[in-house]
Scaffold this motif. Structure first.
Motif, PDB file in Angstrom:
ATOM      1  N   ASP A  49      62.281  92.207  67.783  1.00 29.98           N
ATOM      2  CA  ASP A  49      61.031  92.832  67.334  1.00 29.98           C
ATOM      3  C   ASP A  49      61.006  94.319  67.670  1.00 29.98           C
ATOM      4  O   ASP A  49      60.353  95.108  66.977  1.00 29.98           O
ATOM      5  N   SER A  50      61.733  94.709  68.724  1.00 27.62           N
ATOM      6  CA  SER A  50      61.746  96.124  69.104  1.00 27.62           C
ATOM      7  C   SER A  50      62.514  96.969  68.092  1.00 27.62           C
ATOM      8  O   SER A  50      62.473  98.195  68.143  1.00 27.62           O
ATOM      9  N   LEU A  51      63.212  96.306  67.182  1.00 31.96           N
ATOM     10  CA  LEU A  51      64.003  97.017  66.169  1.00 31.96           C
ATOM     11  C   LEU A  51      63.326  96.968  64.805  1.00 31.96           C
ATOM     12  O   LEU A  51      63.971  97.161  63.778  1.00 31.96           O
ATOM     13  N   LYS A  52      62.024  96.704  64.817  1.00 30.94           N
ATOM     14  CA  LYS A  52      61.324  96.508  63.539  1.00 30.94           C
ATOM     15  C   LYS A  52      61.279  97.780  62.702  1.00 30.94           C
ATOM     16  O   LYS A  52      61.105  97.720  61.484  1.00 30.94           O
ATOM     17  N   GLU A  53      61.427  98.953  63.339  1.00 27.12           N
ATOM     18  CA  GLU A  53      61.403 100.206  62.578  1.00 27.12           C
ATOM     19  C   GLU A  53      62.758 100.521  61.952  1.00 27.12           C
ATOM     20  O   GLU A  53      62.878 101.431  61.137  1.00 27.12           O
ATOM     21  N   ALA A  54      63.790  99.803  62.361  1.00 27.70           N
ATOM     22  CA  ALA A  54      65.136 100.057  61.828  1.00 27.70           C
ATOM     23  C   ALA A  54      65.308  99.367  60.476  1.00 27.70           C
ATOM     24  O   ALA A  54      64.582  98.430  60.144  1.00 27.70           O
ATOM     25  N   ARG A  55      66.273  99.844  59.691  1.00 27.49           N
ATOM     26  CA  ARG A  55      66.636  99.154  58.447  1.00 27.49           C
ATOM     27  C   ARG A  55      67.603  98.036  58.797  1.00 27.49           C
ATOM     28  O   ARG A  55      68.597  98.266  59.482  1.00 27.49           O
ATOM     29  N   TRP A  56      67.323  96.857  58.313  1.00 28.53           N
ATOM     30  CA  TRP A  56      68.182  95.705  58.601  1.00 28.53           C
ATOM     31  C   TRP A  56      68.938  95.291  57.345  1.00 28.53           C
ATOM     32  O   TRP A  56      68.366  95.210  56.262  1.00 28.53           O
ATOM     33  N   ILE A  57      70.205  95.009  57.517  1.00 27.24           N
ATOM     34  CA  ILE A  57      70.962  94.303  56.474  1.00 27.24           C
ATOM     35  C   ILE A  57      71.525  93.056  57.123  1.00 27.24           C
ATOM     36  O   ILE A  57      72.504  93.107  57.841  1.00 27.24           O
ATOM     37  N   ASP A  58      70.832  91.935  56.923  1.00 21.11           N
ATOM     38  CA  ASP A  58      69.519  91.867  56.294  1.00 21.11           C
ATOM     39  C   ASP A  58      68.478  91.432  57.313  1.00 21.11           C
ATOM     40  O   ASP A  58      68.823  90.950  58.386  1.00 21.11           O
ATOM     41  N   ASP A  59      67.228  91.548  56.923  1.00 25.34           N
ATOM     42  CA  ASP A  59      66.130  91.074  57.747  1.00 25.34           C
ATOM     43  C   ASP A  59      66.319  89.588  58.066  1.00 25.34           C
ATOM     44  O   ASP A  59      66.629  88.790  57.181  1.00 25.34           O
ATOM     45  N   LEU A  60      66.123  89.238  59.334  1.00 28.33           N
ATOM     46  CA  LEU A  60      66.387  87.852  59.763  1.00 28.33           C
ATOM     47  C   LEU A  60      65.540  86.831  59.018  1.00 28.33           C
ATOM     48  O   LEU A  60      66.019  85.749  58.668  1.00 28.33           O
ATOM     49  N   ALA A  61      64.283  87.171  58.776  1.00 31.60           N
ATOM     50  CA  ALA A  61      63.417  86.221  58.067  1.00 31.60           C
ATOM     51  C   ALA A  61      63.927  85.993  56.645  1.00 31.60           C
ATOM     52  O   ALA A  61      63.872  84.875  56.121  1.00 31.60           O
ATOM     53  N   ARG A  62      64.439  87.054  56.029  1.00 26.98           N
ATOM     54  CA  ARG A  62      64.973  86.904  54.661  1.00 26.98           C
ATOM     55  C   ARG A  62      66.267  86.089  54.669  1.00 26.98           C
ATOM     56  O   ARG A  62      66.525  85.317  53.743  1.00 26.98           O
ATOM     57  N   ILE A  63      67.082  86.294  55.687  1.00 28.10           N
ATOM     58  CA  ILE A  63      68.319  85.500  55.802  1.00 28.10           C
ATOM     59  C   ILE A  63      67.969  84.021  55.936  1.00 28.10           C
ATOM     60  O   ILE A  63      68.548  83.160  55.265  1.00 28.10           O
ATOM     61  N   ASN A  64      67.007  83.732  56.804  1.00 20.54           N
ATOM     62  CA  ASN A  64      66.611  82.334  56.997  1.00 20.54           C
ATOM     63  C   ASN A  64      66.027  81.740  55.721  1.00 20.54           C
ATOM     64  O   ASN A  64      66.298  80.589  55.374  1.00 20.54           O
ATOM     65  N   TYR A  65      65.241  82.541  55.012  1.00 22.47           N
ATOM     66  CA  TYR A  65      64.653  82.080  53.750  1.00 22.47           C
ATOM     67  C   TYR A  65      65.756  81.750  52.740  1.00 22.47           C
ATOM     68  O   TYR A  65      65.702  80.745  52.026  1.00 22.47           O
ATOM     69  N   ALA A  66      66.768  82.608  52.717  1.00 24.43           N
ATOM     70  CA  ALA A  66      67.846  82.435  51.733  1.00 24.43           C
ATOM     71  C   ALA A  66      68.823  81.336  52.123  1.00 24.43           C
ATOM     72  O   ALA A  66      69.594  80.861  51.287  1.00 24.43           O
ATOM     73  N   ASN A  67      68.803  80.924  53.374  1.00 20.62           N
ATOM     74  CA  ASN A  67      69.745  79.885  53.805  1.00 20.62           C
ATOM     75  C   ASN A  67      69.357  78.493  53.312  1.00 20.62           C
ATOM     76  O   ASN A  67      70.125  77.551  53.472  1.00 20.62           O
ATOM     77  N   ASN A  68      68.189  78.362  52.714  1.00 26.87           N
ATOM     78  CA  ASN A  68      67.754  77.075  52.170  1.00 26.87           C
ATOM     79  C   ASN A  68      68.501  76.819  50.852  1.00 26.87           C
ATOM     80  O   ASN A  68      68.236  77.459  49.839  1.00 26.87           O
ATOM     81  N   LYS A  69      69.447  75.891  50.881  1.00 21.72           N
ATOM     82  CA  LYS A  69      70.337  75.724  49.721  1.00 21.72           C
ATOM     83  C   LYS A  69      69.647  75.075  48.527  1.00 21.72           C
ATOM     84  O   LYS A  69      70.073  75.267  47.384  1.00 21.72           O
ATOM     85  N   LEU A  70      68.608  74.326  48.776  1.00 21.45           N
ATOM     86  CA  LEU A  70      67.866  73.772  47.644  1.00 21.45           C
ATOM     87  C   LEU A  70      67.070  74.881  46.963  1.00 21.45           C
ATOM     88  O   LEU A  70      66.954  74.925  45.739  1.00 21.45           O
ATOM     89  N   ARG A  71      66.537  75.780  47.779  1.00 17.75           N
ATOM     90  CA  ARG A  71      65.844  76.952  47.220  1.00 17.75           C
ATOM     91  C   ARG A  71      66.833  77.807  46.424  1.00 17.75           C
ATOM     92  O   ARG A  71      66.498  78.329  45.355  1.00 17.75           O
ATOM     93  N   GLN A  72      68.048  77.945  46.940  1.00 16.07           N
ATOM     94  CA  GLN A  72      69.072  78.716  46.227  1.00 16.07           C
ATOM     95  C   GLN A  72      69.292  78.161  44.820  1.00 16.07           C
ATOM     96  O   GLN A  72      69.354  78.913  43.843  1.00 16.07           O
ATOM     97  N   LEU A  73      69.416  76.839  44.730  1.00 15.48           N
ATOM     98  CA  LEU A  73      69.666  76.221  43.420  1.00 15.48           C
ATOM     99  C   LEU A  73      68.485  76.442  42.477  1.00 15.48           C
ATOM    100  O   LEU A  73      68.665  76.734  41.295  1.00 15.48           O
ATOM    101  N   ARG A  74      67.270  76.302  43.019  1.00 15.19           N
ATOM    102  CA  ARG A  74      66.084  76.501  42.171  1.00 15.19           C
ATOM    103  C   ARG A  74      66.033  77.924  41.631  1.00 15.19           C
ATOM    104  O   ARG A  74      65.858  78.140  40.422  1.00 15.19           O
ATOM    105  N   ILE A  75      66.212  78.892  42.520  1.00  9.75           N
ATOM    106  CA  ILE A  75      66.085  80.286  42.094  1.00  9.75           C
ATOM    107  C   ILE A  75      67.259  80.682  41.198  1.00  9.75           C
ATOM    108  O   ILE A  75      67.094  81.428  40.228  1.00  9.75           O
ATOM    109  N   ALA A  76      68.444  80.147  41.494  1.00  5.71           N
ATOM    110  CA  ALA A  76      69.598  80.419  40.623  1.00  5.71           C
ATOM    111  C   ALA A  76      69.299  79.956  39.201  1.00  5.71           C
ATOM    112  O   ALA A  76      69.566  80.663  38.222  1.00  5.71           O
TER     113      ALA A  76
END
Lengths: 330, 8
Positions: free
Chosen positions: A111-138
């Motif tokens: 959280d102390s690094l919230k002002e930095a640019r992340w590649i990638d943001d941890l929450a987005r990585i976790n969101y994208a790790n859902n493989k069923l979501r991947q198939l739906r969005i694909a």
């Protein structure tokens, strides 16, 4: 005291090599200071201090020969987070608690690094790790996907087997990353399912599985997306007969990686797909069928790409470094 | 054993 904001923090682990060094070199060439943080070395070697009072907070990281404040960090490359590696001398009854508390501390520290640019943001990585979501969005962005069934219901698995004319593979959503016995490890790759396997399908009640139609392959593609840039490596399916199900399996001779150009329409869908997840980086797997269709398999938000940089001289590390220090990123 | 065990 004013601290210059010239550090790019590379979050990884002590066993990482090649790709981490290439990105560090590329960052140095661009005039910023890459600092490597091996997450498995916390808490035994990495020291973190998070200090809060009514007026301000400050956080420092000490590891090896460096000590930095997180205020100095302008960007973060989120490559890997590994569990703490704790001394065997630690009393075993406290090990689990020490690991749990260390992971919670590290997670809070980000959280102390919230002002930095992340590649990638941890929450987005976790969101994208859902493989069923991947198939739906694909599917929603127009990619072809394999017909897929995820179930713990034996009858459904048997029905699906016939729907795909007996050409079916299976896999899990997660990896078996920890040893199941003291001196050996088990791995599960994409595997062909035979009809006789399904005689035992009732055992799905203990754990569901993913079943997919087996897609005929001309080429298998690893597509690496970095902030709008697309890099592609291809394996010819006729070279790696044994790997026609899963080229990632050890011991499989995959032949050499080859360059491959994606059609403009596939690139357009890829950019739409990455936009839906808000990711700046991703390693995606596709199959190119003998009839020339591109079939999406999955994305790994922190996937491998070193083999493409080494074998095909694709400038992926440089692209990652540029994305980390680019004002447009993040 | 779970079903996936046969593919390990």
């Amino acid at each position: 005291m004013h601290l210059s904001r010239d550090v790019v923090l590379l979050i990884t682990h002590s066993g990482d090599f090649f790709t981490i060094d290439r990105v560090a070199q590329a960052l140095s060439k661009k005039g910023v200071k890459p600092i490597r943080l091996d997450t498995d070395k916390f808490p035994q070697q990495v020291q973190l201090v998070a200090h809060f009072d009514e007026s301000r907070s400050y956080h420092t990281i000490e590891y090896g020969n460096y000590s930095i404040s997180t205020e100095q960090v302008q960007a973060v490359w989120m490559r890997r987070i590994w569990e703490p590696e704790l001394s065997s001398q630690l009393a075993s009854q406290f090990r689990e608690a020490c690991i749990r508390e260390s992971k919670a501390t590290l997670n809070g520290f980000w959280d102390s690094l919230k002002e930095a640019r992340w590649i990638d943001d941890l929450a987005r990585i976790n969101y994208a790790n859902n493989k069923l979501r991947q198939l739906r969005i694909a599917s929603e962005v127009g990619f072809m996907i394999p017909r897929t069934l995820v179930t713990n219901k034996a009858e459904s698995a048997r029905e699906f087997f016939h729907q795909v004319n007996g050409k079916m593979v299976s896999k899990l959503l997660t990896t078996l990353s920890h040893s199941m016995e003291a001196n050996s490890s088990f791995f599960l790759y994409t595997s062909i399912v035979k009809e006789e396997d399904l005689q035992d399908a009732e055992s799905l009640r203990y754990c569901p599985m993913v079943f997919q139609e087996q897609i005929l392959k001309q080429r298998e593609l690893r597509v690496v997306y970095v902030n709008g840039n697309v890099f592609v490596g291809a394996l010819n399916a006729d070279v790696y007969t044994a790997a026609k199900v899963d080229w990632r399996k050890p011991g499989v001779e995959v032949g050499g990686w080859q360059h491959h150009q994606l059609p403009d329409e596939i690139v357009r869908r890829l950019k739409a797909f990455m936009g839906r997840f808000g990711l700046l980086f991703g390693a995606l797997d596709f199959i190119l069928t003998p009839s020339g269709e591109y079939v999406f398999l999955e994305i790994n938000p922190v996937g491998e790409w070193g083999m493409l940089e080494k074998d095909l001289d694709l400038p992926i590390a440089s692209a990652i470094a540029l994305a980390l220090i680019s004002e447009k990123a993040g | 054993l779970p079903f996936f065990a046969r593919f390990l």
